[in-house]
Write an enzyme that holds these catalytic residues in place. Structure first.
Site, PDB file in Angstrom:
ATOM      1  N   ASN A  32       0.864  -1.182   0.000  1.00 49.33           N
ATOM      2  CA  ASN A  32       0.000   0.000   0.000  1.00 49.33           C
ATOM      3  C   ASN A  32       0.897   1.227   0.000  1.00 49.33           C
ATOM      4  OD1 ASN A  32      -2.901   0.909   0.314  1.00 49.33           O
ATOM      5  ND2 ASN A  32      -1.870   2.112   1.901  1.00 49.33           N
ATOM      6  N   SER A 128     -17.681  -7.356  -8.508  1.00 48.63           N
ATOM      7  CA  SER A 128     -18.902  -6.832  -7.902  1.00 48.63           C
ATOM      8  C   SER A 128     -19.230  -7.564  -6.613  1.00 48.63           C
ATOM      9  CB  SER A 128     -20.090  -6.978  -8.860  1.00 48.63           C
ATOM     10  OG  SER A 128     -21.255  -6.498  -8.213  1.00 48.63           O
ATOM     11  N   LYS A 182     -18.865  -5.121 -16.554  1.00 47.01           N
ATOM     12  CA  LYS A 182     -19.056  -4.626 -15.180  1.00 47.01           C
ATOM     13  C   LYS A 182     -19.767  -3.272 -15.218  1.00 47.01           C
ATOM     14  CE  LYS A 182     -18.891  -4.222 -10.714  1.00 47.01           C
ATOM     15  NZ  LYS A 182     -18.904  -2.884 -10.259  1.00 47.01           N
ATOM     16  N   HIS A 185     -23.306  -4.008 -15.861  1.00 48.22           N
ATOM     17  CA  HIS A 185     -23.850  -4.533 -14.592  1.00 48.22           C
ATOM     18  C   HIS A 185     -24.278  -3.366 -13.701  1.00 48.22           C
ATOM     19  CE1 HIS A 185     -23.191  -5.187 -10.277  1.00 48.22           C
ATOM     20  NE2 HIS A 185     -23.573  -6.440 -10.448  1.00 48.22           N
ATOM     21  N   ASN A 186     -23.405  -2.369 -13.588  1.00 46.40           N
ATOM     22  CA  ASN A 186     -23.733  -1.225 -12.732  1.00 46.40           C
ATOM     23  C   ASN A 186     -24.897  -0.418 -13.300  1.00 46.40           C
ATOM     24  OD1 ASN A 186     -21.488  -2.110 -11.331  1.00 46.40           O
ATOM     25  ND2 ASN A 186     -20.847  -0.050 -10.802  1.00 46.40           N
ATOM     26  N   GLU A 189     -27.830  -2.156 -12.311  1.00 48.55           N
ATOM     27  CA  GLU A 189     -27.977  -1.899 -10.858  1.00 48.55           C
ATOM     28  C   GLU A 189     -28.694  -0.558 -10.633  1.00 48.55           C
ATOM     29  OE1 GLU A 189     -24.205  -2.380  -8.574  1.00 48.55           O
ATOM     30  OE2 GLU A 189     -24.555  -0.332  -7.890  1.00 48.55           O
TER      31      GLU A 189
HETATM   32  C1  6PG Z   1     -20.687  -3.463  -7.156  1.00 47.82           C
HETATM   33  C2  6PG Z   1     -21.155  -2.033  -7.078  1.00 47.82           C
HETATM   34  C3  6PG Z   1     -19.974  -1.150  -6.779  1.00 47.82           C
HETATM   35  C4  6PG Z   1     -20.366   0.214  -6.272  1.00 47.82           C
HETATM   36  C5  6PG Z   1     -21.144   1.039  -7.239  1.00 47.82           C
HETATM   37  C6  6PG Z   1     -21.828   2.200  -6.616  1.00 47.82           C
HETATM   38  O1  6PG Z   1     -20.931  -4.058  -8.188  1.00 47.82           O
HETATM   39  O2  6PG Z   1     -20.129  -3.958  -6.182  1.00 47.82           O
HETATM   40  O3  6PG Z   1     -21.715  -1.659  -8.279  1.00 47.82           O
HETATM   41  O4  6PG Z   1     -19.186  -1.138  -7.923  1.00 47.82           O
HETATM   42  O5  6PG Z   1     -21.063   0.086  -5.093  1.00 47.82           O
HETATM   43  O6  6PG Z   1     -20.240   1.474  -8.200  1.00 47.82           O
HETATM   44  O7  6PG Z   1     -22.005   3.124  -7.603  1.00 47.82           O
HETATM   45  P1  6PG Z   1     -22.609   4.564  -7.399  1.00 47.82           P
HETATM   46  O8  6PG Z   1     -21.839   5.199  -6.278  1.00 47.82           O
HETATM   47  O9  6PG Z   1     -22.377   5.231  -8.703  1.00 47.82           O
HETATM   48  O10 6PG Z   1     -24.033   4.346  -7.049  1.00 47.82           O
END
Ligand code: 6PG
Length: 476
Positions: A32, A128, A182, A185-186, A189
């Site tokens: 880190n 994710s 991904k 996916h978001n 979401e």
């Molecule tokens: C995941 C989520 C993660 C994150 C989001 C939140 O798959 O684990 O999607 O990537 O919590 O990016 O996104 P926002 O802050 O844009 O709502």
């Protein structure tokens, strides 16, 4: 099979991923930027497995055996480039760098090209599942060459969530394919959460139910077709009471939804690809609207609503209609997301197995839902399907609920409740199934003001009407 891996970037996601790797018997070399975090991780969790703390980047790289396998867990964008720029010159041919952040897929394409030219492997890896998933089993979406996946795939598969004995990790495709899926996916979401929020709002405004009561409705819905992680945690959030005031938690939180960018990227990419992801776009815009505090305040003072009181006789029937609207709109959101993946794969030349992708989204990730099993089945049975909505199962599911869906959207419009997600999903559904769309009129207008030409239903070719003259049609 135990392996050795280096993890650099030990904020919560990186630290939890490192612990997950160590718990699965891998030797985890830690790095880190500030060593304090490395030391804190070893101090708190050193007993969980074989951790090797290192100080400098040079020390980190030297400690790793060749071919080195390193996963970068830092913020997307410039911080990721900074870490790559520091580490890459110290690596040797055949080493593998993975980026586990939420990178923009075009950045991943650029980094893959640059690092490949240096003889290194680069694996842009969507991960994710949030903090909990990173620790206990995320859904992992690696993109890169087949050769690179051979080197790191087993390691990633060993720490992923498992559903029906299968790890939620698959080689998505070359280059930026992992981060592309991904991103989508978001986007899904975002759409999913917007729809959930609209369902909650309708039950509250339409029926005057309390958040806790609505939480119970969501818990009940979670036992049926809608069963999913987001529905489950909606029940939890709605039932939560603020310790300080005793008020429902959702009533003490400022109603402005933030965003870090992946939803916006999904829509920007969809615009480039020409894919109508209207549900995802509405979700991004709804968050933006919620954050426009000044405009909202000004509008609240002066813009009139319909002045009605929503009078619902049959409460149970209304709850069921909202459930149907939610399910149908959710199916539309996933159909749009998979459409974008299909078009993106085509555009960028990636061989993405959509059935495998649906399978790895069944566990670990934020949009995990029981119906992903069905989606995987559709892409297995009908690899050429153009939209999920025409598949027998989803067609039946959506059409069975369409009455409720229409009632909810109409009722919301009549009574002044915003439902951009439900409304746009329904318009998309009606747009897709319409035999004739008014796009023909748009073509006519374009031809009139700009001689942009049009095609006819009854013969081949392009045509233009001499609008300013005698209205005669000429081949273009
Ligand atoms: C995941 C989520 C993660 C994150 C989001 C939140 O798959 O684990 O999607 O990537 O919590 O990016 O996104 P926002 O802050 O844009 O709502």
């Amino acid at each position: 099979m135990s392996d050795q891996i280096g993890v650099t970037g030990l904020a919560v996601m990186g630290a939890n991923l490192a612990r997950n790797l160590a718990r699965h018997g891998h030797q985890v070399v830690l790095h880190n930027r500030s060593q304090a975090r490395t030391d804190a991780l070893v101090e708190a969790h050193g007993s969980e497995g074989d951790f090797v703390p290192t100080g400098s980047v040079a020390d980190f790289v030297q400690t790793l055996q060749r071919p080195r396998k390193i996963i970068i867990m830092v913020k997307a964008g410039a911080p990721t480039d900074a870490v790559i720029d520091e580490i890459a010159p110290l690596l040797e041919e055949g080493d593998v760098l993975m980026d586990g952040g939420n990178a923009l897929f075009t950045d991943t394409v650029r980094r893959t090209e640059a690092l490949t030219a240096q003889g290194l492997h680069f694996v842009g890896t969507g991960i994710s599942g949030g903090e909990e998933g990173a620790l206990n089993g995320p859904s992992i979406m690696p993109g890169g060459s087949a050769e690179a996946y051979e080197l790191v795939g087993p390691l990633l598969e060993s720490i992923a969530a498992v559903v029906d004995g299968e790890p939620c990790c698959t080689h998505v495709g070359e280059s930026g394919a992992g981060h592309f899926v991904k991103m989508v996916h978001n986007g899904i979401e975002y759409a999913d959460m917007q729809l959930i929020a609209e369902a909650y709002d309708l039950l509250r405004q339409g029926l005057g139910m309390s958040p806790a009561e609505i939480g119970d409705v969501f818990a009940d819905w979670n036992t049926g077709d809608l069963s999913s992680y987001l529905i489950e945690i909606t029940a939890q959030v709605l039932r939560h009471t603020d310790a300080e005031t005793g008020a429902p938690f959702v009533d003490v939180v400022v109603d402005e939804a933030e965003q870090k960018g992946t939803g916006r990227w999904t829509v920007q990419s969809a615009l480039d690809l020409g894919v109508p992801v209207s549900g995802i776009a509405e979700a991004v815009f709804a968050r933006a609207l919620s954050g426009h505090r000044e405009q909202r305040r000004a509008a609240q003072q002066v813009l009139p609503g319909p002045g009605t009181t929503w009078d619902i006789d049959d409460r149970d029937a209304f709850v069921e209609s909202v459930r149907q609207a939610l399910y149908a709109s959710k199916v539309v959101a996933y159909a749009q997301g998979f459409d974008q993946i299909t078009q993106g794969a085509d555009q960028y030349g990636w061989d993405i197995d959509r059935a495998a992708l649906a399978r790895i989204w069944r566990g670990g990730c934020i949009i995990r839902a029981d119906f992903l099993d069905r989606i995987a089945q559709v892409f297995t049975d009908e690899p050429d399907v153009t939209t999920l909505l025409t598949n027998d199962y989803f067609r039946a599911a959506v059409s069975a609920g369409q009455e409720g869906w229409r009632q909810v959207v109409a009722g919301a419009a009549r009574n002044g409740v915003p439902v951009p997600g439900f409304g746009s999903a329904l318009s998309y559904y009606d747009g897709l199934r319409a035999e004739r769309l008014p796009a023909s009129l748009i073509q006519g207008l374009r031809d009139l003001f700009g001689a942009h030409t049009y095609q006819r239903v009854d013969k081949e070719g392009s045509f233009h009407t001499m609008w300013g003259e005698d209205g005669r049609e000429v081949p273009a």
